[in-house]
Design an enzyme around this catalytic site. Structure first.
Site, PDB file in Angstrom:
ATOM      1  N   HIS A 186      -8.212  -1.598   6.686  1.00 30.69           N
ATOM      2  CA  HIS A 186      -7.375  -2.047   7.805  1.00 30.69           C
ATOM      3  C   HIS A 186      -6.463  -0.873   8.151  1.00 30.69           C
ATOM      4  CE1 HIS A 186      -4.919  -4.332  10.468  1.00 30.69           C
ATOM      5  NE2 HIS A 186      -3.954  -4.614   9.624  1.00 30.69           N
TER       6      HIS A 186
ATOM      7  N   GLN B 194       0.806  -1.225   0.000  1.00 28.96           N
ATOM      8  CA  GLN B 194       0.000   0.000   0.000  1.00 28.96           C
ATOM      9  C   GLN B 194       0.839   1.275   0.000  1.00 28.96           C
ATOM     10  OE1 GLN B 194      -3.123   0.214   2.918  1.00 28.96           O
ATOM     11  NE2 GLN B 194      -4.208  -1.549   2.059  1.00 28.96           N
TER      12      GLN B 194
HETATM   13  P1  NAD Z   1      -5.845  -9.359  -1.809  1.00 31.57           P
HETATM   14  O1  NAD Z   1      -4.456  -9.867  -1.740  1.00 31.57           O
HETATM   15  O2  NAD Z   1      -6.957 -10.351  -1.884  1.00 31.57           O
HETATM   16  O3  NAD Z   1      -6.028  -8.439  -3.098  1.00 31.57           O
HETATM   17  C1  NAD Z   1      -5.150  -7.439  -3.413  1.00 31.57           C
HETATM   18  C2  NAD Z   1      -5.393  -6.890  -4.820  1.00 31.57           C
HETATM   19  O4  NAD Z   1      -4.404  -5.901  -5.069  1.00 31.57           O
HETATM   20  C3  NAD Z   1      -5.281  -7.920  -5.921  1.00 31.57           C
HETATM   21  O5  NAD Z   1      -6.280  -7.630  -6.877  1.00 31.57           O
HETATM   22  C4  NAD Z   1      -3.903  -7.649  -6.514  1.00 31.57           C
HETATM   23  O6  NAD Z   1      -3.833  -7.971  -7.879  1.00 31.57           O
HETATM   24  C5  NAD Z   1      -3.793  -6.150  -6.319  1.00 31.57           C
HETATM   25  N1  NAD Z   1      -2.409  -5.676  -6.258  1.00 31.57           N
HETATM   26  C6  NAD Z   1      -1.330  -6.273  -5.695  1.00 31.57           C
HETATM   27  N2  NAD Z   1      -0.234  -5.535  -5.848  1.00 31.57           N
HETATM   28  C7  NAD Z   1      -0.631  -4.420  -6.525  1.00 31.57           C
HETATM   29  C8  NAD Z   1       0.032  -3.272  -7.000  1.00 31.57           C
HETATM   30  N3  NAD Z   1       1.354  -3.109  -6.821  1.00 31.57           N
HETATM   31  N4  NAD Z   1      -0.694  -2.308  -7.649  1.00 31.57           N
HETATM   32  C9  NAD Z   1      -2.023  -2.467  -7.860  1.00 31.57           C
HETATM   33  N5  NAD Z   1      -2.708  -3.543  -7.427  1.00 31.57           N
HETATM   34  C10 NAD Z   1      -2.022  -4.515  -6.772  1.00 31.57           C
HETATM   35  O7  NAD Z   1      -6.032  -8.342  -0.597  1.00 31.57           O
HETATM   36  P2  NAD Z   1      -7.248  -8.266   0.452  1.00 31.57           P
HETATM   37  O8  NAD Z   1      -7.201  -9.452   1.346  1.00 31.57           O
HETATM   38  O9  NAD Z   1      -8.489  -7.938  -0.287  1.00 31.57           O
HETATM   39  O10 NAD Z   1      -6.778  -7.027   1.328  1.00 31.57           O
HETATM   40  C11 NAD Z   1      -7.026  -5.679   0.956  1.00 31.57           C
HETATM   41  C12 NAD Z   1      -7.200  -4.860   2.218  1.00 31.57           C
HETATM   42  O11 NAD Z   1      -8.350  -5.324   2.918  1.00 31.57           O
HETATM   43  C13 NAD Z   1      -6.028  -4.956   3.190  1.00 31.57           C
HETATM   44  O12 NAD Z   1      -5.853  -3.713   3.791  1.00 31.57           O
HETATM   45  C14 NAD Z   1      -6.530  -5.966   4.214  1.00 31.57           C
HETATM   46  O13 NAD Z   1      -5.924  -5.819   5.488  1.00 31.57           O
HETATM   47  C15 NAD Z   1      -7.995  -5.610   4.258  1.00 31.57           C
HETATM   48  N6  NAD Z   1      -8.895  -6.649   4.771  1.00 31.57           N
HETATM   49  C16 NAD Z   1      -8.834  -7.919   4.299  1.00 31.57           C
HETATM   50  C17 NAD Z   1      -9.734  -8.872   4.778  1.00 31.57           C
HETATM   51  C18 NAD Z   1      -9.732 -10.290   4.257  1.00 31.57           C
HETATM   52  O14 NAD Z   1     -10.402 -11.141   4.846  1.00 31.57           O
HETATM   53  N7  NAD Z   1      -9.047 -10.610   3.178  1.00 31.57           N
HETATM   54  C19 NAD Z   1     -10.695  -8.512   5.746  1.00 31.57           C
HETATM   55  C20 NAD Z   1     -10.760  -7.188   6.174  1.00 31.57           C
HETATM   56  C21 NAD Z   1      -9.853  -6.265   5.678  1.00 31.57           C
END
Ligand code: NAD
Ligand code: MG
Length: 334
Positions: A108, A86
């Site tokens: 988060h 991020q």
């Molecule tokens: P994820 O890994 O499932 O998805 C991340 C996305 O970002 C993917 O589409 C990936 O292709 C893209 N990505 C990766 N590197 C990139 C870059 N350099 N530039 C542009 N896009 C890029 O992530 P997630 O689990 O959805 O997490 C996202 C946020 O949500 C985080 O802050 C996490 O803490 C939060 N969160 C996750 C959950 C969960 O259960 N997964 C729950 C609550 C909050």
């Protein structure tokens, strides 16, 4: 008592005429973007050029663009790329387009709370964090419900940051279940503590210790796997549905007596003392610094731990035993 907001406390009008840019289309990103779209919000999804999600977003009928394009054209920007990337994505592709009056959102609090991302004054900074993985956020929304979420405000330049965040929460369906007010500090520290001491770290360490104890005492690894690993889901499902009393109502009296008398000998005051130590490492930033440094040097320790843990005997036998169960993924693969 915590303050909880519902659909009646939130108004989608706060998103009217303001495009929402969802950055990332992973677990959370796809669920937020699709739910907001179905709620009538104007959404665009920001991806890196060449992302495999590009076609998926287009097929779903949503606008898609590079992170730069979407950040420039959106008034509300939700950061849903992995936490460890991020900072870079923000600095290179979002910050240049973050004019005053815009809203920057997170699911988060890690990067804001630990100072990795420092947004300019003049923008609102808020959090809507669903308490469930993205596929659940999407599925429950489509069924007419919602996954509960947390809301927090870090910066309130417009003096309406909370209303904007609640409208976003309503748009993804969380207002149907309840949106609990918290802070970036509380969300970040409790989230890290939970995953380290129980949800991920605690439970896997407990399973490995119990499995090893049985196998070292000469019991068959298959039997050890069933008793210390496989049956966990049955118990967790009962706890999840009705609490500890409900779980204990469903088990035998023998199991219940062993639970009361032996459990506290395994998880005793020394465990709690170490939990407090782990909480202090989270609170004073030691854990965050360690993890940020680990990422900065290419994650050698993390990669080694991942490999070592994948090779643990409980994982090896687990693959075999799950192969017996056709309804599980490993069963299908077998
Ligand atoms: P994820 O890994 O499932 O998805 C991340 C996305 O970002 C993917 O589409 C990936 O292709 C893209 N990505 C990766 N590197 C990139 C870059 N350099 N530039 C542009 N896009 C890029 O992530 P997630 O689990 O959805 O997490 C996202 C946020 O949500 C985080 O802050 C996490 O803490 C939060 N969160 C996750 C959950 C969960 O259960 N997964 C729950 C609550 C909050
Ligand atoms: Mg969590």
């Amino acid at each position: 008592m915590a303050k909880i907001y519902y659909d009646n406390d939130a108004d989608l009008a706060h998103l009217k005429g303001r495009r929402v840019g969802v950055i990332g289309f992973g677990s959370q990103g796809h669920a937020h973007a699709l739910n907001l779209h179905d709620s009538g919000v104007e959404v665009a999804v920001g991806l890196y050029p060449g992302s495999s999600s590009w076609k998926k977003v287009e097929a779903a009928g949503l606008r898609v663009g590079t992170v730069d394009d979407v950040a420039r054209d959106s008034e509300i920007i939700m950061m849903l790329v992995p936490d460890q990337v991020q900072k870079r994505v923000y600095e290179e592709h979002v910050a240049p387009h973050l004019d005053g009056g815009k809203t920057l959102m997170f699911a988060h609090g890690f990067n804001i709370h630990f100072g990795q991302i420092e947004p300019p004054e003049g923008v609102d900074v808020s959090m809507i964090a669903p308490k469930g993985p993205g596929h659940l956020v999407r599925r429950v929304y489509q069924q007419g419900g919602g996954v509960p979420a947390l809301v927090a405000i870090h910066q309130d330049a417009s003096e309406s940051a909370l209303q904007t965040a609640l409208a976003y929460g309503k748009g993804i369906g969380s207002g149907r279940a309840g949106i609990l007010e918290t802070t970036f500090l509380e969300e970040t520290e409790t989230d890290l503590f939970g995953e380290q001491t129980i949800l991920c770290g605690g439970i896997t360490a407990l399973i490995k210790a119990a499995f090893e104890t049985l196998v070292e005492a000469g019991y068959q690894p298959e039997s050890a796997y069933f008793e210390t690993f496989h049956e966990l889901k049955l118990i967790v499902d009962l706890l999840y549905e009705g609490g500890m009393e409900y779980m204990r109502y469903s088990i035998s009296d023998t199991a219940e007596y062993g639970d009361y008398t032996r459990g506290p000998r395994v998880i005793d005051a020394s465990v709690k003392a170490r939990m407090q130590e782990i909480l202090r490492e989270i609170q004073d930033g030691r854990f965050a610094r360690e993890w940020i440094n680990e990422n900065a040097v290419g994650r050698p320790h993390f990669s080694a731990l991942r490999r070592i843990n994948a090779e643990h005997p409980v994982e090896v036998i687990g693959k075999e035993v799950r192969g017996m169960m056709a309804w599980l993924n490993d069963g299908k693969r077998a």
